[in-house]
Scaffold this motif. Structure first.
Motif, short mmCIF file in Angstrom:
data_model
loop_
_atom_site.label_atom_id
_atom_site.label_comp_id
_atom_site.label_asym_id
_atom_site.label_seq_id
_atom_site.Cartn_x
_atom_site.Cartn_y
_atom_site.Cartn_z
N LYS A 36 0.84 -1.19 -0.01
CA LYS A 36 -0.04 -0.01 -0.19
C LYS A 36 0.83 1.33 -0.09
CE LYS A 36 -4.02 -1.77 -0.03
NZ LYS A 36 -5.03 -1.93 -1.33
N SER A 37 2.00 1.31 0.82
CA SER A 37 2.96 2.51 0.79
C SER A 37 3.53 2.44 -0.47
CB SER A 37 3.82 2.20 2.00
OG SER A 37 4.67 1.19 1.66
N SER A 38 3.87 1.58 -1.21
CA SER A 38 4.44 1.67 -2.63
C SER A 38 3.54 2.29 -3.46
CB SER A 38 4.89 0.41 -3.11
OG SER A 38 3.97 -0.48 -3.47
N GLN A 39 2.24 2.31 -3.43
CA GLN A 39 1.32 2.83 -4.33
C GLN A 39 1.21 4.26 -4.16
OE1 GLN A 39 -2.37 0.39 -3.43
NE2 GLN A 39 -1.57 -1.31 -4.61
N VAL A 40 1.50 4.85 -3.06
CA VAL A 40 0.97 6.21 -2.82
C VAL A 40 1.91 7.21 -4.03
CG1 VAL A 40 1.45 8.03 -1.35
CG2 VAL A 40 0.74 6.09 -0.34
N ASN A 41 3.22 6.96 -3.95
CA ASN A 41 3.71 8.12 -4.89
C ASN A 41 3.52 7.47 -6.51
OD1 ASN A 41 5.04 9.13 -2.91
ND2 ASN A 41 6.85 7.98 -2.84
N SER A 42 3.27 6.30 -6.83
CA SER A 42 2.80 6.21 -8.07
C SER A 42 1.58 6.52 -8.43
CB SER A 42 2.80 4.46 -8.54
OG SER A 42 1.78 3.89 -7.67
N LYS A 43 0.63 6.53 -7.51
CA LYS A 43 -0.69 7.28 -7.96
C LYS A 43 -0.62 8.65 -7.80
CE LYS A 43 -3.76 3.25 -6.16
NZ LYS A 43 -4.67 3.16 -5.67
N TRP A 44 0.28 9.34 -7.08
CA TRP A 44 0.10 10.63 -7.14
C TRP A 44 0.79 11.18 -8.44
CZ3 TRP A 44 -1.15 14.25 -3.82
CH2 TRP A 44 -0.87 15.73 -3.90
N GLN A 45 1.82 10.57 -8.90
CA GLN A 45 2.42 10.97 -10.19
C GLN A 45 1.65 10.76 -11.41
OE1 GLN A 45 5.81 8.44 -10.58
NE2 GLN A 45 7.03 9.62 -8.92
N ILE A 46 0.57 9.76 -11.24
CA ILE A 46 -0.50 9.63 -12.63
C ILE A 46 -1.41 10.53 -12.52
CG2 ILE A 46 0.48 7.21 -13.02
CD1 ILE A 46 -2.31 6.43 -11.92
N GLY A 47 -1.56 11.49 -11.51
CA GLY A 47 -2.60 12.34 -11.00
C GLY A 47 -3.91 11.82 -10.26
N ASP A 48 -3.87 10.71 -9.69
CA ASP A 48 -4.89 10.16 -9.01
C ASP A 48 -4.60 10.76 -7.59
OD1 ASP A 48 -7.04 8.59 -7.98
OD2 ASP A 48 -6.12 6.76 -8.08
N PHE A 49 -4.94 11.81 -7.18
CA PHE A 49 -4.63 12.40 -5.84
C PHE A 49 -5.55 11.66 -4.82
CE2 PHE A 49 -4.07 15.81 -8.93
CZ PHE A 49 -2.45 15.59 -9.04
N GLN A 50 -6.72 11.37 -5.07
CA GLN A 50 -7.67 10.61 -4.28
C GLN A 50 -7.06 9.15 -3.80
OE1 GLN A 50 -11.78 10.47 -5.02
NE2 GLN A 50 -12.34 10.03 -2.82
N GLY A 51 -6.77 8.56 -4.77
CA GLY A 51 -6.04 7.17 -4.77
C GLY A 51 -4.96 7.26 -3.87
N ALA A 52 -4.19 8.46 -4.19
CA ALA A 52 -2.81 8.31 -3.23
C ALA A 52 -3.20 8.46 -1.80
CB ALA A 52 -2.01 9.49 -3.89
N ALA A 53 -4.08 9.46 -1.51
CA ALA A 53 -4.46 9.83 -0.27
C ALA A 53 -4.98 8.56 0.38
CB ALA A 53 -5.34 11.01 -0.09
N LEU A 54 -5.93 7.67 -0.13
CA LEU A 54 -6.50 6.52 0.26
C LEU A 54 -5.45 5.64 0.54
CD1 LEU A 54 -9.00 5.01 1.00
CD2 LEU A 54 -9.26 4.22 -1.55
N ALA A 55 -4.59 5.25 -0.54
CA ALA A 55 -3.29 4.33 -0.34
C ALA A 55 -2.70 4.69 0.86
CB ALA A 55 -2.59 4.34 -1.48
N SER A 56 -2.41 6.13 1.22
CA SER A 56 -1.66 6.23 2.56
C SER A 56 -2.39 6.03 3.79
CB SER A 56 -1.45 7.93 2.48
OG SER A 56 -0.49 8.27 3.54
#
Length: 186
Positions: free
Chosen positions: A124-144
């Motif tokens: 889950k923590s490895s998904q945070v930065n990758s989702k942020w980079q593609i523009g999925d900001f809500q997904g990055a916050a949820l993964a965090s």
């Protein structure tokens, strides 16, 4: 259209008034060639078919109709007045920085507490930065948030595990100490 001298009908003759794949002009449906003599893959002039956008709204990259139903899709911007629905193509939140990925805590709890729950936390923590980079900001916050939840679960499971191990050794030591006969000297 005929190929050589093939006569009326029989093997190799063409149907009257048409070529391969043509439909009679009286019936409708996809795959029908227009009566004006179109070629392969053309759609009827009445519209519709694959690759065409519906005439009234909908579809990727289009704005939702006047203020309703914002759920976040590819390329949509939130309606005026704010709201953070989370979808691709959105502007980053006010801070501009990605949320904490909790990777250090995830690795430590994986090593010292509970391996299975810690692995989920690392994923889950490895998904945070990758989702942020593609523009999925809500997904990055949820993964965090999920990474934080899983490393805390791993920590709690590890604490429970180590307390049980220590209790086991204490009980075994007490039982062994009680079973050893004492020698007394007079």
């Amino acid at each position: 259209m005929s190929y050589g001298n093939q006569g009326d009908g029989g093997y190799g003759s063409q149907p009257p008034g048409g070529g391969y794949g043509q439909q009679p002009p009286s019936s409708g449906g996809y795959g029908q060639q227009p009566p004006s003599g179109g070629g392969y893959g053309q759609q009827p002039p009445s519209g519709g078919g694959y690759g065409q956008q519906p005439p009234s709204g909908g579809g990727y990259g289009q704005q939702p109709p006047s203020g309703g139903g914002y759920g976040g899709g590819y390329g949509q911007q939130p309606p005026s007045g704010g709201g953070y629905g989370g979808g691709y193509g959105q502007q980053p939140p006010a801070g501009g920085n990605p949320p904490d990925n909790h990777l250090v805590a995830a690795i430590l709890t994986t090593l010292f507490c509970c391996l299975p729950l810690g692995i989920v936390s690392i994923v889950k923590s490895s998904q945070v930065n990758s989702k942020w980079q593609i523009g999925d900001f809500q997904g990055a916050a949820l993964a965090s948030e999920e990474a934080k939840t899983w490393w805390k679960r791993s920590l709690i499971a590890g604490i429970i595990w180590w307390v049980l191990v220590i209790l086991f050794y204490v009980v075994v030591f007490v039982l062994l100490a009680a079973s050893v006969p004492s020698t007394s000297s007079y």
